[in-house]
Motif scaffolding. Structure first.
Motif, PDB file in Angstrom:
ATOM      1  N   ASP A 163       0.825  -1.214   0.000  1.00  0.00           N
ATOM      2  CA  ASP A 163       0.000   0.000   0.000  1.00  0.00           C
ATOM      3  C   ASP A 163       0.857   1.262   0.000  1.00  0.00           C
ATOM      4  O   ASP A 163       0.543   2.246  -0.683  1.00  0.00           O
ATOM      5  N   LEU A 164       1.931   1.254   0.774  1.00  0.00           N
ATOM      6  CA  LEU A 164       2.808   2.431   0.815  1.00  0.00           C
ATOM      7  C   LEU A 164       3.470   2.660  -0.539  1.00  0.00           C
ATOM      8  O   LEU A 164       3.627   3.810  -0.973  1.00  0.00           O
ATOM      9  N   VAL A 165       3.845   1.586  -1.221  1.00  0.00           N
ATOM     10  CA  VAL A 165       4.409   1.722  -2.569  1.00  0.00           C
ATOM     11  C   VAL A 165       3.344   2.222  -3.528  1.00  0.00           C
ATOM     12  O   VAL A 165       3.568   3.160  -4.313  1.00  0.00           O
ATOM     13  N   ARG A 166       2.159   1.633  -3.464  1.00  0.00           N
ATOM     14  CA  ARG A 166       1.056   2.027  -4.355  1.00  0.00           C
ATOM     15  C   ARG A 166       0.721   3.511  -4.213  1.00  0.00           C
ATOM     16  O   ARG A 166       0.459   4.203  -5.204  1.00  0.00           O
ATOM     17  N   ASP A 167       0.741   3.997  -2.976  1.00  0.00           N
ATOM     18  CA  ASP A 167       0.351   5.375  -2.709  1.00  0.00           C
ATOM     19  C   ASP A 167       1.497   6.371  -2.824  1.00  0.00           C
ATOM     20  O   ASP A 167       1.342   7.552  -2.480  1.00  0.00           O
ATOM     21  N   GLY A 168       2.660   5.914  -3.285  1.00  0.00           N
ATOM     22  CA  GLY A 168       3.784   6.815  -3.484  1.00  0.00           C
ATOM     23  C   GLY A 168       4.485   7.245  -2.209  1.00  0.00           C
ATOM     24  O   GLY A 168       5.263   8.208  -2.213  1.00  0.00           O
ATOM     25  N   LYS A 169       4.268   6.523  -1.119  1.00  0.00           N
ATOM     26  CA  LYS A 169       4.924   6.856   0.152  1.00  0.00           C
ATOM     27  C   LYS A 169       6.288   6.198   0.272  1.00  0.00           C
ATOM     28  O   LYS A 169       7.124   6.625   1.069  1.00  0.00           O
ATOM     29  N   LEU A 170       6.496   5.130  -0.497  1.00  0.00           N
ATOM     30  CA  LEU A 170       7.759   4.408  -0.514  1.00  0.00           C
ATOM     31  C   LEU A 170       8.115   4.067  -1.943  1.00  0.00           C
ATOM     32  O   LEU A 170       7.222   3.886  -2.797  1.00  0.00           O
ATOM     33  N   ASN A 171       9.389   3.947  -2.211  1.00  0.00           N
ATOM     34  CA  ASN A 171       9.849   3.376  -3.466  1.00  0.00           C
ATOM     35  C   ASN A 171      10.042   1.877  -3.270  1.00  0.00           C
ATOM     36  O   ASN A 171      10.492   1.441  -2.200  1.00  0.00           O
ATOM     37  N   MET A 172       9.679   1.094  -4.266  1.00  0.00           N
ATOM     38  CA  MET A 172       9.849  -0.346  -4.163  1.00  0.00           C
ATOM     39  C   MET A 172      11.297  -0.672  -3.812  1.00  0.00           C
ATOM     40  O   MET A 172      12.229  -0.191  -4.463  1.00  0.00           O
ATOM     41  N   GLY A 173      11.489  -1.466  -2.790  1.00  0.00           N
ATOM     42  CA  GLY A 173      12.828  -1.828  -2.336  1.00  0.00           C
ATOM     43  C   GLY A 173      13.328  -0.993  -1.172  1.00  0.00           C
ATOM     44  O   GLY A 173      14.263  -1.392  -0.469  1.00  0.00           O
ATOM     45  N   GLU A 174      12.704   0.163  -0.942  1.00  0.00           N
ATOM     46  CA  GLU A 174      13.083   1.007   0.191  1.00  0.00           C
ATOM     47  C   GLU A 174      12.651   0.329   1.493  1.00  0.00           C
ATOM     48  O   GLU A 174      11.576  -0.264   1.571  1.00  0.00           O
ATOM     49  N   LYS A 175      13.480   0.441   2.519  1.00  0.00           N
ATOM     50  CA  LYS A 175      13.191  -0.255   3.763  1.00  0.00           C
ATOM     51  C   LYS A 175      12.279   0.550   4.685  1.00  0.00           C
ATOM     52  O   LYS A 175      12.255   1.780   4.638  1.00  0.00           O
ATOM     53  N   VAL A 176      11.549  -0.194   5.528  1.00  0.00           N
ATOM     54  CA  VAL A 176      10.693   0.404   6.556  1.00  0.00           C
ATOM     55  C   VAL A 176      11.005  -0.261   7.900  1.00  0.00           C
ATOM     56  O   VAL A 176      11.556  -1.363   7.954  1.00  0.00           O
ATOM     57  N   ASN A 177      10.625   0.415   8.969  1.00  0.00           N
ATOM     58  CA  ASN A 177      10.578  -0.195  10.293  1.00  0.00           C
ATOM     59  C   ASN A 177       9.128  -0.516  10.629  1.00  0.00           C
ATOM     60  O   ASN A 177       8.216   0.194  10.186  1.00  0.00           O
ATOM     61  N   PHE A 178       8.920  -1.546  11.421  1.00  0.00           N
ATOM     62  CA  PHE A 178       7.601  -1.814  11.996  1.00  0.00           C
ATOM     63  C   PHE A 178       7.720  -1.751  13.513  1.00  0.00           C
ATOM     64  O   PHE A 178       8.614  -2.370  14.098  1.00  0.00           O
TER      65      PHE A 178
END
Length: 495
Positions: A248-263
């Motif tokens: 969802d974050l990739v779809r909505d332009g909040k992340l680039n595919m492959g960019e890391k996130v924390n949970f």
């Protein structure tokens, strides 16, 4: 895909049998023999599809004896509009460029347990057919508040099943208790245990491992299974929503595919954050898993020192679903980090039973430091986080979500890490009205379902419709017992 016991690698079974059994007969947790790997192409294929399709695709990697068509049907049934109040199922709410919240409480009981417990009954029903089981499954559940209602909601009147829930007397919120004791269904039962969640959980585990009890129930036409997160069928559907949130974050332009996130995950029994760990192990681009505890900070100490010690005061808090000192799902993490060394895991669990503590190897300590960061939040911090998010961000959160929000900021202050972070919202604020009202400056008038309208009047946030329906609903169950009497309750329930 075969499943192994964390305490005996020689135990091998198909996924349907693992889901049906719930807990290995040696007391170990059933876990996949390998972690399927996903890549960027796989993730890209999920970005534009609905949650139901994501669930079927991800679960299919582990449940190789279920067909893709079966899993998609189950997902449509579990996550459809008659069950969930949003088409997104598990929506991600963006608060700023680096901060997002994964909302997991849009299902029928307004808690994250719905994400798995709307799926598990379907997996289990199919498993009974696949294995040719003719006995009735009795689902035994120990709950710290949310699992009980979600499990009863999922299993109510499901053929070839009965479900009995144990919860700590005076250890859940009034709304949580009202949800459980008013549950409809001919095959459900509820009992309050004098003690805390750990007492209820230990009692259920004891019953599972009692050979004489199993034989007696078999003669009556029953076998025991579990809807707690000791059942792999509970953990796997939770893996899905971490992968879905990333897509969802990739779809909505909040992340680039492959960019890391924390949970950042609020957890007591370690199941929810374990699911995030499995998603990372599969190849989801995750930097750090932030484990958020309340005042019962046994997990924080473990992640920082490698010593698990339950020999400490038990605190009853405003985030009761995390009031736990024995985190069952940690066993699966230890199994993975030890290289599936069942003897090592068995020694830790034996030490925990005998001495109430254990210390892991240096290699596991190093792996914990690399994968996790642990923090905890006291009662004042929880209330402050609720107030801050409501008054300054316009976002009303419950007491468990507030623990995650507080610990997320602890982590950022301690490390300077500005990796985009998703903190997990596990329950509607309406399940804990009294504490949420007090935190935002209100004066609760009462302590039960009458507070639903008061919180709505104060905030304007809609009351989930099924919680609103609790008002005036008749109580069906009044049973309570001492922890030593749980066996008798089971035997009476299954006469």
């Amino acid at each position: 895909m075969k499943y192994l016991s964390t305490r005996d690698r020689s135990v091998h079974m198909e996924s349907a049998q693992a889901i049906e059994m719930g807990l290995s007969r040696d007391g170990g947790l059933l876990t996949p023999e390998r972690i399927p790997q996903i890549d960027q192409t796989f993730l890209e294929s999920l970005v534009g599809v609905r949650y139901q399709e994501r669930a079927a695709r991800v679960m299919g990697l582990y449940l190789t004896d279920y067909t893709e068509a079966e899993l998609l049907t189950f997902a449509e049934n579990a996550y459809g509009p008659e069950k969930f109040d949003t088409e997104a199922v598990a929506p991600v709410r963006t608060l700023d460029d680096a901060t997002h919240c994964l909302e997991l409480w849009h299902g029928p009981t307004s808690a994250f347990k719905d994400m798995a417990l709307q799926m598990l009954p379907q997996l289990l029903s199919a498993a009974l057919k696949k294995t040719g089981e003719d006995k009735t499954a009795c689902i035994l559940v120990a709950t710290s508040g949310d699992t009980g209602k979600a499990a009863m909601e999922g299993f109510a009147d499901v053929p070839q099943t009965k479900i009995l829930v144990f919860y700590p007397k005076d250890g859940v919120s009034k709304v949580q208790e009202a949800q459980m004791v008013t549950q409809e269904g001919k095959n459900v039962g509820v009992c309050a245990v004098v003690g805390n969640f750990d007492d209820a959980q230990a009692g259920v585990k004891r019953i599972f491992s009692d050979e004489k009890m199993r034989q007696t129930l078999a003669e009556r036409g029953y076998f025991l299974s579990s809807a707690n997160s000791i059942n792999w069928g509970r953990i796997l559907p939770q893996v899905v929503y971490y992968i879905s949130a990333y897509c969802d974050l990739v779809r909505d332009g909040k992340l680039n595919m492959g960019e890391k996130v924390n949970f950042c995950v609020p957890t007591g029994n370690f199941g929810d954050i374990l699911a995030a760990y499995y998603a990372k192990r599969m190849g989801l681009p995750v930097e750090r898993l932030i484990c958020a505890s309340n005042r019962n900070d046994v997990l924080t100490d473990f992640l920082r020192t490698g010593i698990y010690d339950r020999n400490r005061p038990f605190h009853t808090t405003m985030s009761p679903s995390m009031d736990i000192l024995v985190s069952s799902n940690l066993e699966r993490l230890l199994f993975d980090l030890s290289g599936e060394n069942d003897a090592e895991v068995r020694s830790y669990m034996e030490s925990l039973t005998k001495e109430g503590r254990y210390e892991v190897s240096d290699s596991i300590k190093a792996a914990l430091r690399e994968q996790y960061w642990g923090g905890f939040c006291d009662e004042a911090g929880t209330a402050d986080a609720i107030a801050d998010f409501y008054h300054h961000k316009g976002y009303l959160i419950d007491t468990h979500t507030a623990v995650a929000a507080h610990v997320m900021e602890q982590y950022r202050a301690a490390t300077g890490d500005r990796t985009p972070t998703v903190f997990v919202s596990t329950a509607s604020p309406y399940k804990f009205c009294n504490h949420v009202l007090a935190a935002i400056g209100g004066t609760p008038k009462g302590d039960g379902v009458e507070l639903l309208d008061q919180l709505h009047s104060a905030t304007g946030v809609p009351v989930p419709r099924r919680l609103a329906a609790l008002k005036g609903k008749e109580r069906r169950f009044h049973l309570d017992c001492e922890k030593a009497g749980m066996d008798g309750v089971v035997l009476d329930f299954l006469r």
